[in-house]
Design an enzyme around this catalytic site. Structure first.
Site, PDB file in Angstrom:
ATOM      1  N   LYS A   1       6.221  32.672  22.570  1.00 26.17           N
ATOM      2  CA  LYS A   1       6.747  31.834  23.668  1.00 26.17           C
ATOM      3  C   LYS A   1       7.774  30.830  23.156  1.00 26.17           C
ATOM      4  O   LYS A   1       7.637  29.627  23.345  1.00 26.17           O
ATOM      5  CB  LYS A   1       5.607  31.174  24.424  1.00 26.17           C
ATOM      6  CG  LYS A   1       4.651  32.213  25.003  1.00 26.17           C
ATOM      7  CD  LYS A   1       3.550  31.626  25.844  1.00 26.17           C
ATOM      8  CE  LYS A   1       2.574  32.681  26.314  1.00 26.17           C
ATOM      9  NZ  LYS A   1       1.715  33.261  25.260  1.00 26.17           N
TER      10      LYS A   1
HETATM   11  O1  LIG Z   1       0.574  34.445  31.315  1.00 22.32           O
HETATM   12  C1  LIG Z   1       0.084  34.674  30.204  1.00 22.32           C
HETATM   13  C2  LIG Z   1       0.858  34.775  29.062  1.00 22.32           C
HETATM   14  C3  LIG Z   1       0.239  35.053  27.889  1.00 22.32           C
HETATM   15  N1  LIG Z   1      -1.096  35.230  27.804  1.00 22.32           N
HETATM   16  C4  LIG Z   1      -1.681  35.579  26.481  1.00 22.32           C
HETATM   17  O2  LIG Z   1      -2.239  36.910  26.560  1.00 22.32           O
HETATM   18  C5  LIG Z   1      -3.479  36.956  25.866  1.00 22.32           C
HETATM   19  C6  LIG Z   1      -4.614  37.193  26.835  1.00 22.32           C
HETATM   20  O3  LIG Z   1      -5.840  37.242  26.136  1.00 22.32           O
HETATM   21  P1  LIG Z   1      -7.234  37.658  26.834  1.00 22.32           P
HETATM   22  O4  LIG Z   1      -8.240  37.393  25.767  1.00 22.32           O
HETATM   23  O5  LIG Z   1      -7.147  39.100  27.216  1.00 22.32           O
HETATM   24  O6  LIG Z   1      -7.405  36.773  28.015  1.00 22.32           O
HETATM   25  C7  LIG Z   1      -3.580  35.636  25.117  1.00 22.32           C
HETATM   26  O7  LIG Z   1      -2.945  35.773  23.865  1.00 22.32           O
HETATM   27  C8  LIG Z   1      -2.799  34.688  26.001  1.00 22.32           C
HETATM   28  O8  LIG Z   1      -2.295  33.587  25.288  1.00 22.32           O
HETATM   29  C9  LIG Z   1      -1.859  35.126  28.917  1.00 22.32           C
HETATM   30  O9  LIG Z   1      -3.089  35.274  28.895  1.00 22.32           O
HETATM   31  N2  LIG Z   1      -1.245  34.842  30.106  1.00 22.32           N
END
Ligand SMILES: O=c1ccn([C@@H]2O[C@H](COP(=O)(O)O)[C@@H](O)[C@H]2O)c(=O)[nH]1
Length: 275
Positions: free
Chosen positions: A96
């Site tokens: 990001k």
């Molecule tokens: O809008 C967003 C942008 C980034 N993320 C990132 O994706 C993963 C989600 O992890 P889970 O464990 O499947 O929830 C994580 O790295 C977030 O920082 C997001 O969730 N939403």
């Protein structure tokens, strides 16, 4: 990697799964903590156990940066391991980033040249000159936050600005930027009802969709409203897969979780495309 190569991999594996690599020492199996580089060992085991079920890996840099220089070394070893052993897999540095142009150029070099990721996530807040330096790299992809999966997305992204919601303005404006064909967008799985509107603005772009699994988003809803005629989705799941078990069987259980998501994806692809 080109988007065409990514599309071919999706059809071949019948999967548009992206496994999130968010290594957290507090959640890892005890036996790995005794190794010299637990983060890399953990990632390597997850990658070896899931590479045939997933088309992408998304290490979130926060989970490496939190461990200082050791974390960066683990990140470098992880991306090198994927590139050397599974070069067909699309890699995303979820970092990001975004800054004034001169600084963005250095971020782009860091992730595209030094670490050799296929893509990096960026924030749109600083506008055109903060994103275009990333777009200048051929066959590399810049994945811009559009409508994120968290609750805070409603603080700004859906605000009405001059008669239009801000995330829509972000999507529309970004299409006018130089090399905008190298853009993809982040849209949260928890916002499935927004996909129809988003597809009106970016019908052909790949969307990176985090938020199934631990955040509760629905894969079938995302596909119903967000899939285009080339699939056009990379659906990410991290915790639900990588922490399916805290025992010595963690990689095996991660595979089981990934397989269950991949099977659902194969079914959706089969129904939509009759393959
Ligand atoms: O809008 C967003 C942008 C980034 N993320 C990132 O994706 C993963 C989600 O992890 P889970 O464990 O499947 O929830 C994580 O790295 C977030 O920082 C997001 O969730 N939403």
């Amino acid at each position: 990697m080109t988007t065409q190569q990514l599309h071919e991999q999706i059809l071949q594996k019948k999967s548009f799964l992206c496994v999130g690599l968010d290594p957290d020492l507090a959640k890892m199996p005890q036996h790995l903590l005794e190794t010299e580089d637990p983060i890399f060992e953990f990632n390597k085991a997850i990658i070896d156990a899931t590479h045939d079920l997933t088309v992408g890996y998304k290490p979130n840099t926060a989970f490496f940066e939190a461990y200082g220089i050791k974390g960066w070394i683990s990140l470098q070893k992880t991306i090198n391991y994927i590139n050397e052993n599974y070069p067909e897999i699309f890699t995303i540095a979820d970092a990001k980033r975004g800054d004034i142009g001169n600084t963005s150029s250095m971020y782009a070099k860091a992730f595209f040249e030094d670490l050799n990721f296929d893509s990096v996530t960026v924030a749109p807040y600083m506008g055109k000159d903060s994103v275009e330096p990333f777009l200048a790299f051929e066959n590399k992809h810049t994945i811009m936050l559009a409508l994120t999966s968290n609750e805070g997305a409603f603080d700004f992204q859906t605000l009405n600005t001059n008669g239009k919601e801000l995330y829509k303005q972000v999507l529309e404006t970004s299409k006018t930027w130089k090399n905008s064909e190298n853009l993809m967008y982040v849209v949260g799985a928890t916002k499935a009802e927004y996909f129809t509107e988003i597809r009106k603005i970016v019908p052909d772009s790949f969307l990176l969709v985090p938020g199934i699994g631990a955040q509760g988003g629905s894969l079938s809803e995302v596909c119903k409203y967000g899939m285009n005629d080339k699939i056009g989705l990379l659906v990410n799941s991290a915790r639900a897969i990588i922490y399916a078990s805290k025992g010595t069987d963690f990689a095996e259980k991660a595979r089981e979780e990934a397989l269950s998501v991949q099977k659902e994806m194969a079914e959706i692809i089969g129904l939509k495309f009759q393959v």
